[in-house]
Structures are given as C-alpha cells and as structure tokens.
Design a protein around this motif. Structure first.
Motif, PDB file in Angstrom:
ATOM      1  N   ALA A  48       0.833  -1.203   0.000  1.00 22.23           N
ATOM      2  CA  ALA A  48       0.000   0.000   0.000  1.00 22.23           C
ATOM      3  C   ALA A  48       0.867   1.253   0.000  1.00 22.23           C
ATOM      4  N   LEU A  49       1.931   1.222   0.776  1.00 18.80           N
ATOM      5  CA  LEU A  49       2.840   2.366   0.868  1.00 18.80           C
ATOM      6  C   LEU A  49       3.448   2.690  -0.495  1.00 18.80           C
ATOM      7  N   VAL A  50       3.936   1.662  -1.172  1.00 17.04           N
ATOM      8  CA  VAL A  50       4.545   1.846  -2.498  1.00 17.04           C
ATOM      9  C   VAL A  50       3.518   2.384  -3.489  1.00 17.04           C
ATOM     10  N   PHE A  51       2.311   1.838  -3.445  1.00 21.11           N
ATOM     11  CA  PHE A  51       1.252   2.229  -4.379  1.00 21.11           C
ATOM     12  C   PHE A  51       0.877   3.693  -4.190  1.00 21.11           C
ATOM     13  N   VAL A  52       0.644   4.101  -2.941  1.00 20.11           N
ATOM     14  CA  VAL A  52       0.229   5.478  -2.660  1.00 20.11           C
ATOM     15  C   VAL A  52       1.338   6.457  -3.045  1.00 20.11           C
TER      16      VAL A  52
END
Length: 351
Positions: free
Chosen positions: A127-131
């Motif tokens: 999620a961190l990478v995506f955001v």
C-alpha cells in the motif's frame, strides 16, 4: 452540452468522488449494515436521503470550489465557516486525513493477512509503495488511478450484491426494525452517514477548483452522488435479503459473497484492497495538497513523508483504529454538513 474533453473530466471527477467515499468500511458492508440494513425497510428511505445529499453536496462542493478558485480545502472552509471556525476545522481535517491514511495502510495489512495468509507488513508495504507512486504523479496521477480503480471497485460491489440477490432473491418481507443501527433513527443515521463520508471528498474535490469548469463540476457532483446512491441501495437490498444472519458478521459482504459462491472470496479480497487504496490515495492527496497547494516537489515530499509518518499507527490494528478515530470523523463531518447545507443559502456573493 459538455464537449468530449469536459466529458472526460466529468468521468475523472465522478471516479475521484466515489473513490474517496467507498473505502474499506463500505466495501466490507459493515458501514451499510450499521447505517441502513439494521433499520429494515426504513433503511431504504435512509438510502434515498443519503443519495440526494451526496448528489447535492458533491455538486455544491465543486461549484463553490470553482467559484472561489480553490486549490485546497482551507479556502473553502474559510468561506463556509469563517476565519476562526474555518481555521479550527482546517487543523482538525488535517488530523483526520493523516489518521485516515494510517487506518487505510493498516487495513491493507489486515486484508492480506486475513484473506491471503500473508504477513501484515507485506500488505502495508504494498500500500505504501502504491500510494507514493500515485503521489509522485500529482493530481494527474490521482485522477488517472481513480478512473481505472473506481469502476472496477464499483462493478465488483454491484456484481457481488446482484449475485447475492440472485441467490437469495429480493427480500419479500422486509424486517421492521427500530433503533438497532447507528444514531437510533433511520433519518439521523442517514445524515450521520453522509457527514461521516463527506470529509475526505471535500478535501479532495476542493483542490480541483482551478482545474475544472463550473458546469463540469456540477455534472460530476450530481453523477457521483447518484452512483454512490445506487451502490448503497444494492448492498442494502442484498443485506436485507440475508437478514438477520448478516447482522452477526464483521464483514457482511464476505458472508453474502460466500453464500452466493465460494469462488467470490478472492474477488472480495481484491475488492477490499482496491477500496482501501483509493481512500488512502484520497487521504494522502488531500493532506499534501493542503500543505502544498502549488503542487510540484513540495507536494510530493509532504505526501511521501505523510505516508511514512503514519506507519506507527499501523501497529495499533485496523479494527482498533476504526473504533478510535471514526466516531471523531463523523462528528466533525456534521459541522461540514450543516455548513454546506446552510451557508451557501445566505451568501449570494463571494467576499
């Protein structure tokens, strides 16, 4: 009529509006259960009220943002609430956006752990990478991702609800319930639901004031609100068909999906994750655009720092974070709801 370029922007804004509202709570069915299903047939009246409000408020936020040429929600809050209350709500909204981002990252870890058996940190890391990837592409990235993810998410919700209804059939004898859901009354519950869910859309949509026309904004707000209403109605009907069993589950949509077909479980897991991503992106963008309305490098730096700053919150756990933070979000949203409904009626010109 809206030209083709304007039509494309309407679609992007509709997707952004819906994506900001349909988060993990909606996709899980728990929000719909508490605010609508537990009121039986009266819950459908609540859905109608919520649909009208979502359509009106979405159009009003975008129309005001264009008139005021807003680049972030602080300018809109100052218009609606005045300097003092607007400043207070501004600070509270920043806290709500950063808190909501932490909730969504934690939720990503919970979904991958519960439905796929993976460690929580993998879900949080993905999620961190995506955001961060979306934040690096600014407003264009936000709109582009929502145009792709939101229709998929909305379609998945509709398919699961329709399959559940096809399996169970439309509810023949709608239960007559009273005071079991949030707020103790179906009308109050519908108002709380809208106020709870307008905080993030206001932060995101108000940043579009310099990027769209008034007509495009009004069309997008109306269509986005109607789309939300249809989605809420489908899930509510499906939940009523499975009542009272559905009331005993933490994730009602999973119960309904499993009842229709065991093959829907992985689809549902993907749906929840997509719902979390669009809401996480909306929170991160709303926070960054408030502190860096001009965009550019400062916007990206603040957005990335916000993502890393909320990582300690993910240790608390998804359910505990929702229980701790969401009530505050709902009551803060009541102030915004009242201001959006009343203030524009008395302010015929911008000062």
């Amino acid at each position: 009529m809206i030209r083709s370029e304007g039509a494309k922007m309407v679609i992007r804004l509709v997707a952004t509006y819906i994506g900001a509202v349909i988060g993990a709570g909606f996709a899980s069915g728990q929000e719909i259960l508490q605010f609508f299903i537990l009121y039986g047939y009266k819950g459908l009246l609540g859905v109608l009220v919520a649909t009208i409000l979502f359509a009106y408020l979405g159009a009003k936020v975008l129309e005001l943002s264009v008139r005021l040429k807003c680049s972030n929600y602080q300018e809109l809050l100052a218009y609606l609430l005045g300097p003092w209350a607007g400043s207070f709500m501004d600070k509270l909204s920043l806290f709500m956006l950063i808190g909501g981002l932490g909730v969504m990252l934690s939720g990503s870890g919970a979904v991958l752990q519960e439905y796929m058996g993976l460690p929580r940190w993998i879900g949080i890391g993905l999620a961190l990478v995506f955001v961060i990837a979306v934040i690096f592409n600014g407003l264009r990235g936000l709109l582009a991702v929502n145009v792709i993810l939101v229709p998929v998410k909305l379609l998945a919700v509709a398919i699961i609800a329709c399959l559940a209804l096809a399996f169970k059939g439309l509810p023949q004898n709608l239960p007559v319930l009273s005071g079991l859901g949030v707020g103790g009354h179906w009308l109050w519950a519908s108002l709380l639901y809208v106020s709870f869910n307008m905080v993030v859309p206001l932060a995101v949509l108000s940043s579009m004031g310099r990027a769209v026309s008034k007509r495009v904004g009004i069309y997008a707000g109306l269509l986005g609100g109607l789309g939300l209403g249809v989605a809420v109605a489908l899930v509510t009907l499906a939940g009523l068909a499975f009542y009272p069993e559905v009331a005993h589950y933490q994730v009602p949509m999973l119960y309904m999906a499993s009842g229709a077909s065991s093959l829907l479980k992985p689809v549902f897991a993907i749906l929840i994750w997509l719902a979390i991503m669009t809401t996480a992106i909306a929170n991160a963008h709303g926070f960054a655009s408030r502190l860096a309305p001009e965009g550019g490098r400062r916007y990206r730096v603040i957005g990335v720092l916000a993502c890393f700053a909320v990582l300690p919150l993910t240790n608390i756990g998804f359910a505990d974070l929702v229980k701790l933070l969401y009530p505050l979000f709902g009551y803060a949203g009541l102030l915004l709801l009242a201001a959006l409904l009343v203030v524009p009626l008395f302010k015929s010109r911008i000062y």
